[in-house]
Design a protein around this motif. Structure first.
Motif, PDB file in Angstrom:
ATOM      1  N   ASN A 131       0.963  -1.312  -0.363  1.00 42.24           N
ATOM      2  CA  ASN A 131       0.198   0.230   0.051  1.00 42.24           C
ATOM      3  C   ASN A 131       0.881   1.338  -0.088  1.00 42.24           C
ATOM      4  OD1 ASN A 131      -2.244  -1.734   0.001  1.00 42.24           O
ATOM      5  ND2 ASN A 131      -2.729  -1.226   2.092  1.00 42.24           N
ATOM      6  N   GLY A 132       1.943   1.143  -0.713  1.00 39.16           N
ATOM      7  CA  GLY A 132       2.709   2.365  -1.068  1.00 39.16           C
ATOM      8  C   GLY A 132       3.742   2.699   0.065  1.00 39.16           C
ATOM      9  N   LYS A 133       3.809   1.776   1.063  1.00 39.58           N
ATOM     10  CA  LYS A 133       4.823   1.762   2.196  1.00 39.58           C
ATOM     11  C   LYS A 133       5.746   0.664   2.278  1.00 39.58           C
ATOM     12  CE  LYS A 133       1.872   4.506   5.066  1.00 39.58           C
ATOM     13  NZ  LYS A 133       1.204   4.624   6.448  1.00 39.58           N
ATOM     14  N   HIS A 134       6.989   0.926   2.599  1.00 41.44           N
ATOM     15  CA  HIS A 134       7.959   0.059   2.673  1.00 41.44           C
ATOM     16  C   HIS A 134       7.820  -0.928   3.851  1.00 41.44           C
ATOM     17  CE1 HIS A 134      10.444   0.920  -0.727  1.00 41.44           C
ATOM     18  NE2 HIS A 134      10.026   2.183  -0.445  1.00 41.44           N
ATOM     19  N   VAL A 135       7.901  -2.073   3.584  1.00 37.02           N
ATOM     20  CA  VAL A 135       8.123  -3.102   4.849  1.00 37.02           C
ATOM     21  C   VAL A 135       9.111  -2.607   5.728  1.00 37.02           C
ATOM     22  CG1 VAL A 135       7.944  -5.496   5.370  1.00 37.02           C
ATOM     23  CG2 VAL A 135       6.825  -4.965   3.352  1.00 37.02           C
ATOM     24  N   GLY A 136       8.710  -2.825   6.966  1.00 40.12           N
ATOM     25  CA  GLY A 136       9.875  -2.307   7.968  1.00 40.12           C
ATOM     26  C   GLY A 136       9.558  -0.873   8.383  1.00 40.12           C
ATOM     27  N   LYS A 137       8.849  -0.027   7.421  1.00 41.96           N
ATOM     28  CA  LYS A 137       8.910   1.504   7.652  1.00 41.96           C
ATOM     29  C   LYS A 137       7.119   1.829   7.584  1.00 41.96           C
ATOM     30  CE  LYS A 137      13.085   2.525   6.238  1.00 41.96           C
ATOM     31  NZ  LYS A 137      14.184   3.369   5.519  1.00 41.96           N
ATOM     32  N   GLY A 138       6.500   1.077   8.460  1.00 40.04           N
ATOM     33  CA  GLY A 138       5.115   1.328   8.321  1.00 40.04           C
ATOM     34  C   GLY A 138       4.138   0.598   7.487  1.00 40.04           C
ATOM     35  N   ALA A 139       4.461  -0.504   6.748  1.00 40.01           N
ATOM     36  CA  ALA A 139       3.646  -1.189   5.845  1.00 40.01           C
ATOM     37  C   ALA A 139       3.052  -2.048   6.792  1.00 40.01           C
ATOM     38  CB  ALA A 139       4.496  -1.947   4.801  1.00 40.01           C
ATOM     39  N   PRO A 140       1.587  -2.519   6.542  1.00 37.96           N
ATOM     40  CA  PRO A 140       0.985  -3.522   7.136  1.00 37.96           C
ATOM     41  C   PRO A 140       1.363  -4.844   7.017  1.00 37.96           C
ATOM     42  CG  PRO A 140      -0.457  -2.837   5.373  1.00 37.96           C
ATOM     43  CD  PRO A 140       0.952  -2.000   5.456  1.00 37.96           C
ATOM     44  N   HIS A 141       2.634  -5.188   7.489  1.00 40.09           N
ATOM     45  CA  HIS A 141       3.292  -6.652   7.114  1.00 40.09           C
ATOM     46  C   HIS A 141       2.716  -7.734   7.726  1.00 40.09           C
ATOM     47  CE1 HIS A 141       6.051  -5.418  10.366  1.00 40.09           C
ATOM     48  NE2 HIS A 141       6.110  -6.607  10.571  1.00 40.09           N
ATOM     49  N   LYS A 142       2.364  -7.309   9.144  1.00 40.13           N
ATOM     50  CA  LYS A 142       1.793  -8.418   9.810  1.00 40.13           C
ATOM     51  C   LYS A 142       0.427  -8.801   9.361  1.00 40.13           C
ATOM     52  CE  LYS A 142       4.461  -7.378  14.181  1.00 40.13           C
ATOM     53  NZ  LYS A 142       4.341  -7.320  15.550  1.00 40.13           N
ATOM     54  N   ALA A 143      -0.412  -8.003   8.976  1.00 37.19           N
ATOM     55  CA  ALA A 143      -1.756  -8.315   8.557  1.00 37.19           C
ATOM     56  C   ALA A 143      -1.488  -9.240   7.299  1.00 37.19           C
ATOM     57  CB  ALA A 143      -2.422  -7.024   8.126  1.00 37.19           C
ATOM     58  N   VAL A 144      -0.588  -8.848   6.258  1.00 35.33           N
ATOM     59  CA  VAL A 144      -0.635  -9.718   5.109  1.00 35.33           C
ATOM     60  C   VAL A 144       0.202 -11.029   5.365  1.00 35.33           C
ATOM     61  CG1 VAL A 144       0.716  -9.709   2.833  1.00 35.33           C
ATOM     62  CG2 VAL A 144      -0.357  -7.347   3.642  1.00 35.33           C
ATOM     63  N   MET A 145       0.870 -10.935   6.220  1.00 30.15           N
ATOM     64  CA  MET A 145       1.413 -12.255   6.748  1.00 30.15           C
ATOM     65  C   MET A 145       0.376 -13.196   7.270  1.00 30.15           C
ATOM     66  SD  MET A 145       5.181 -11.080   8.058  1.00 30.15           S
ATOM     67  CE  MET A 145       5.774 -12.819   8.488  1.00 30.15           C
ATOM     68  N   ASN A 146      -0.427 -12.779   8.081  1.00 31.60           N
ATOM     69  CA  ASN A 146      -1.570 -13.309   8.645  1.00 31.60           C
ATOM     70  C   ASN A 146      -2.310 -13.930   7.305  1.00 31.60           C
ATOM     71  OD1 ASN A 146      -0.704 -13.346  11.336  1.00 31.60           O
ATOM     72  ND2 ASN A 146      -1.667 -11.403  11.634  1.00 31.60           N
ATOM     73  N   LEU A 147      -2.685 -13.033   6.577  1.00 35.87           N
ATOM     74  CA  LEU A 147      -3.492 -13.517   5.406  1.00 35.87           C
ATOM     75  C   LEU A 147      -2.695 -14.648   4.621  1.00 35.87           C
ATOM     76  CD1 LEU A 147      -5.210 -10.061   4.409  1.00 35.87           C
ATOM     77  CD2 LEU A 147      -6.364 -12.056   5.216  1.00 35.87           C
ATOM     78  N   CYS A 148      -1.537 -14.278   4.359  1.00 33.87           N
ATOM     79  CA  CYS A 148      -0.976 -15.505   3.521  1.00 33.87           C
ATOM     80  C   CYS A 148      -1.037 -16.806   4.246  1.00 33.87           C
ATOM     81  CB  CYS A 148       0.639 -15.070   3.316  1.00 33.87           C
ATOM     82  SG  CYS A 148       1.063 -13.875   2.250  1.00 33.87           S
ATOM     83  N   SER A 149      -0.830 -16.912   5.636  1.00 31.19           N
ATOM     84  CA  SER A 149      -1.111 -18.148   6.349  1.00 31.19           C
ATOM     85  C   SER A 149      -2.393 -18.696   6.110  1.00 31.19           C
ATOM     86  CB  SER A 149      -0.778 -17.830   7.782  1.00 31.19           C
ATOM     87  OG  SER A 149      -1.230 -19.135   8.481  1.00 31.19           O
ATOM     88  N   GLN A 150      -3.536 -17.851   6.193  1.00 28.39           N
ATOM     89  CA  GLN A 150      -4.974 -18.383   6.034  1.00 28.39           C
ATOM     90  C   GLN A 150      -4.974 -18.891   4.465  1.00 28.39           C
ATOM     91  OE1 GLN A 150      -7.753 -15.407   7.062  1.00 28.39           O
ATOM     92  NE2 GLN A 150      -6.625 -14.579   8.963  1.00 28.39           N
ATOM     93  N   LEU A 151      -4.367 -18.262   3.527  1.00 31.66           N
ATOM     94  CA  LEU A 151      -4.281 -18.919   2.239  1.00 31.66           C
ATOM     95  C   LEU A 151      -3.447 -20.022   1.939  1.00 31.66           C
ATOM     96  CD1 LEU A 151      -4.474 -15.023   0.672  1.00 31.66           C
ATOM     97  CD2 LEU A 151      -6.335 -16.795   0.886  1.00 31.66           C
ATOM     98  N   GLY A 152      -2.949 -20.434   3.105  1.00 34.72           N
ATOM     99  CA  GLY A 152      -1.916 -21.715   2.635  1.00 34.72           C
ATOM    100  C   GLY A 152      -0.713 -21.648   2.853  1.00 34.72           C
ATOM    101  N   ALA A 153       0.050 -20.542   2.881  1.00 39.69           N
ATOM    102  CA  ALA A 153       1.476 -20.203   3.223  1.00 39.69           C
ATOM    103  C   ALA A 153       1.806 -20.838   4.590  1.00 39.69           C
ATOM    104  CB  ALA A 153       1.870 -19.016   3.272  1.00 39.69           C
ATOM    105  N   THR A 154       3.142 -21.738   4.373  1.00 43.69           N
ATOM    106  CA  THR A 154       3.401 -22.665   5.784  1.00 43.69           C
ATOM    107  C   THR A 154       4.617 -21.801   6.303  1.00 43.69           C
ATOM    108  OG1 THR A 154       4.504 -23.954   4.405  1.00 43.69           O
ATOM    109  CG2 THR A 154       2.086 -24.418   5.034  1.00 43.69           C
TER     110      THR A 154
END
Length: 173
Positions: A131-154
């Motif tokens: 969403n226009g923000k770099h990971v580690g500098k305000g990007a919602p990385h935890k939310a995306v990681m949680n969704l990746c897990s729900q979508l099958g990422a292990t």
């Protein structure tokens, strides 16, 4: 010719639980759809190698053309073609289409990773901008990681994990 070769059989046997009209197991069609998706961009260079024919952009273009994604010659596996996993590609589309995330994909199969990296098998993607923000500098990385897990990422890594302070890594098995 009336004879079903390996490619025809693969298409006939793929899961028909499609995503937006694309058969679930059809990585070529999913790659084509990703290339047309506004809001998902792909890095055209690597941070650790100059082999741009294995960049995330080159990987998705090659996959859409049915060639498979190219690993980098300087990687642990050398230069070879791998298929990008359709579950992973579908997960990436779902992050955008269902949850509204705009992302820059920094790696698929190219680049240099650990010796046993799932990148080299076409099972993972890295994201460095959400969403226009770099990971580690305000990007919602935890939310995306949680969704990746729900979508099958292990396998999930991000800021706080070694060598992942500037990007997230989502990998399927």
């Amino acid at each position: 010719d009336g004879i079903a070769g390996p490619r025809t059989w693969s298409l006939l046997l793929t899961d028909t639980g499609g995503f937006a009209g694309v058969p679930a197991g059809n990585a070529v069609a999913l790659a084509k759809q990703l290339l047309k998706t506004p809001g998902i961009t792909f890095a055209r260079t690597h941070s650790q190698t100059r082999h741009n024919t294995s960049s995330a952009y080159a990987n998705i273009v090659d996959m859409a053309a049915g060639r498979g994604a190219l690993t980098s010659p300087g990687s642990h596996v050398g230069s070879k073609r791998v298929q990008l996993d359709p579950r992973m590609l579908r997960g990436l589309l779902t992050l955008h289409d269902t949850y509204g995330y705009r992302m820059n994909i920094s790696e698929f199969a190219g680049g240099v990773h650990s010796k046993t990296s799932r990148h080299y098998r076409g099972l993972s993607f890295d994201v460095n901008v959400i969403n226009g923000k770099h990971v580690g500098k305000g990007a919602p990385h935890k939310a995306v990681m949680n969704l990746c897990s729900q979508l099958g990422a292990t396998e999930l890594r991000g800021p706080g994990d070694p060598n992942h302070n500037t990007h997230i890594h989502c990998a399927w098995k």
